[in-house]
Design a protein around this motif. Structure first.
Motif, short mmCIF file in Angstrom:
data_model
loop_
_atom_site.label_atom_id
_atom_site.label_comp_id
_atom_site.label_asym_id
_atom_site.label_seq_id
_atom_site.Cartn_x
_atom_site.Cartn_y
_atom_site.Cartn_z
N TYR A 146 2.69 122.49 10.80
CA TYR A 146 2.34 123.60 9.93
C TYR A 146 2.82 124.95 10.47
N ASN A 147 2.64 125.19 11.75
CA ASN A 147 3.06 126.48 12.31
C ASN A 147 4.46 126.43 12.92
N LYS A 153 4.03 123.91 3.79
CA LYS A 153 3.24 124.50 2.70
C LYS A 153 1.76 124.30 3.02
N ASP A 154 0.91 125.12 2.40
CA ASP A 154 -0.53 124.93 2.62
C ASP A 154 -0.98 123.53 2.18
N SER A 155 -0.34 123.02 1.12
CA SER A 155 -0.76 121.70 0.62
C SER A 155 -0.46 120.58 1.61
N THR A 158 -3.57 119.38 2.90
CA THR A 158 -4.54 118.74 1.99
C THR A 158 -4.52 117.23 2.20
N CYS A 183 -7.75 121.77 13.82
CA CYS A 183 -7.48 123.18 13.51
C CYS A 183 -7.41 123.99 14.81
N ILE A 188 -4.84 126.54 13.40
CA ILE A 188 -4.84 126.57 11.93
C ILE A 188 -6.18 127.09 11.43
N ASP A 189 -6.11 127.98 10.46
CA ASP A 189 -7.33 128.49 9.83
C ASP A 189 -8.01 127.35 9.05
N ASN A 191 -9.99 127.27 6.75
CA ASN A 191 -10.10 127.48 5.30
C ASN A 191 -8.86 126.99 4.55
N LYS A 192 -7.77 126.76 5.30
CA LYS A 192 -6.54 126.31 4.63
C LYS A 192 -6.54 124.79 4.40
N LYS A 194 -7.80 121.31 2.95
CA LYS A 194 -8.61 120.81 1.82
C LYS A 194 -8.75 119.30 1.94
#
Ligand code: FAD
Ligand code: NAD
Length: 405
Positions: A146-147, A153-155, A158, A183, A188-189, A191-192, A194
């Motif tokens: 992710y980073n 993508k944020d998804s 998920t 996280c 990773i935040d 809240n991102k 799901k």
């Protein structure tokens, strides 16, 4: 006179417990016993949701077969079963064949995708040590990328779980324990991230006590899980899933980096492919667990289906039942070899406990409802009881969970 050859196919709950009990029930001169399994280890399927989420290492769930069975009494053959030739009393293996006088089929279950488009290709199933390890690695890779990956993508963060039966709910329980650690590890935040569960029925855990099911749902929601109830997965794609709400025409797309299907199981395909008469793919056995068309063949566990006397519905596919069937079958094999009458299998339900991660669970044990820490402790007792039955105190000390309390 040569000794009868007993061959057991599959070293899951049913096969392992049959082998271990036969060791005890029979004398060495009674029969030659062979256990065939595709891996050299036995794994506890009932712990795989933990290995899949990464809350325990997969080695905790497995043990070398040679360390559990007495290999002087039970010969172990590591091979993959291809088909069963009833006429010639032979089993074709990937690397040869094996003859039997008595055959015990204990080949377990497969994930059932019900022909849903793209599911087999684009979703994971919690089926074995290999699939659990792949799910854990995949989720971790998505978080690690992710980073790093400019296209991330944020998804990608998920996770969709298909089905809210016991497997789905137990896996969600592990995920909500694991995600905060992931996280932290990958900056990773939270809240991102799901976690979405899609369940076709209007409630979670359809066959379970409603109050306990609601407890599980509330707990998981409090940890960030979103439930889409009365909603069916219609398709899985490389981008996620397409779902449809009951009574709606519209398809909604949920983009996800990971889709894990826990929507149902079916019997191993080998008996049906080998020409066995089956009931929805399962070998329907008599009350002494015998294949009605052949007195020398028996089946236990998820590959078999047993109807309790005068009941319309069969026993469900559970480890608890596979273990009890194996105990009954080992006794019956002894009876048969000694020319005695066999005993009917009667399931003695002890209850059901579902974990919701390390410290939470729900369950009904001997008609008592349990939630929270007492239920979580009971789940560990159940896990360790199996190890005790299989390999005694040394196995509990080596692999058990109660030392984690
Ligand atoms: P399996 O455990 O599936 O074992 C079959 C064995 O056969 C495996 O070792 C496999 O490698 C081997 N095999 C398969 N094909 C071949 C081949 N071609 N050649 C050679 N070997 C082969 N039930 C409960 O009662 N309590 C629980 O808490 C519980 N939790 C669960 C959690 C999850 C995540 C899942 C998915 C299921 C759970 N279940 C639980 C259900 C339970 O796991 C099954 O009912 C149980 O595993 C059935 O045991 P079995 O011996 O019939 O088959
Ligand atoms: P399951 O069949 O019990 O549950 C599957 C769930 O998926 C159901 O709730 C079903 O409504 C849902 N579903 C099916 N198709 C769907 C679709 N297209 N879209 C959305 N939802 C869909 O399967 P399972 O949970 O894997 O359990 C298998 C067996 O293992 C059962 O007998 C269960 O009792 C046993 N098990 C026991 C435990 C335990 O005792 N702790 C844990 C896990 C599994």
């Amino acid at each position: 006179m040569s000794k009868p050859k007993i061959v057991i196919l599959g070293a899951g709950y049913g096969g392992m417990m049959t082998a271990v009990r036969l060791e005890k029930e029979l004398k060495a001169e009674d029969a030659d016993i062979t256990l065939v399994n595709k891996h050299n280890y036995h794994y506890q399927t009932t712990w795989l949701h933990e290995a899949a989420a990464g809350t325990i290492h997969h080695d905790r769930t497995r043990m070398l077969i040679k360390n559990v069975i007495n290999t002087k009494r039970v010969k172990f053959v590591q091979d993959t079963v291809g088909s069963i030739d009833r006429e010639n009393k032979k089993v074709a293996l990937k690397n040869g064949e094996i003859e039997y006088d008595y055959l015990i089929v204990a080949l377990g279950f497969e994930s059932n995708t019900f022909g849903i488009k793209g599911l087999a290709e684009n979703a994971f199933a919690i089926r074995s040590v290999n699939t659990a390890r792949k799910i854990r690695e995949h989720i971790e890779y998505k978080f690690a990328s992710y980073n790093n990956d400019p296209d991330a993508k944020d998804s990608d963060l998920t996770i969709v779980v298909g089905g809210a039966g016991l497997s789905g709910i137990e896996f969600l329980g592990e995920l909500v324990d694991r995600i905060p650690d992931l996280c932290k590890e990958y900056d990773i935040d939270p809240n991102k991230v799901k976690i979405v569960d899609v369940e076709g029925m209007p409630f979670v855990l359809p066959p379970f006590d409603r109050e306990l099911a609601k407890y599980a749902q509330n707990y998981l929601e409090s940890k960030g899980v979103t439930f889409k109830l009365s909603t069916f997965i219609k398709e899985a794609t490389p981008e996620g899933v397409k779902v449809q709400k009951k009574d709606s025409e519209e398809l909604e797309e949920i983009q996800a980096g990971t889709v894990v299907w826990t929507g149902g199981v079916k019997a191993n395909h080998i008996p049906a492919d080998s020409g066995f008469e089956t009931n929805r793919g399962k070998i329907q056995v008599t009350e002494d667990l015998r294949y009605p068309e052949d007195d020398h063949i028996f089946a236990v566990g998820d590959v078999a289906v047993v109807f309790p006397k005068d009941a319309e519905r069969p026993y469900p596919p559970t480890a608890q039942i596979a273990i009890q069937e194996a105990e009954n079958l080992a006794k019956n094999i002894k009876h048969i070899l000694h020319g005695e009458k066999t005993e009917a299998f009667v399931y003695k339900p002890k209850g059901t406990v579902a974990s919701l991660g390390e410290k939470q669970a729900i369950g009904v044990v001997f008609d008592h409802k349990l939630t929270g820490k007492p239920a979580a402790a009971m789940k560990k007792v159940i896990d360790d009881r199996y190890l005790l039955m299989l390999g005694g105190v040394p196995l509990v000390l080596k692999k058990g969970k109660l030392n984690l309390l």
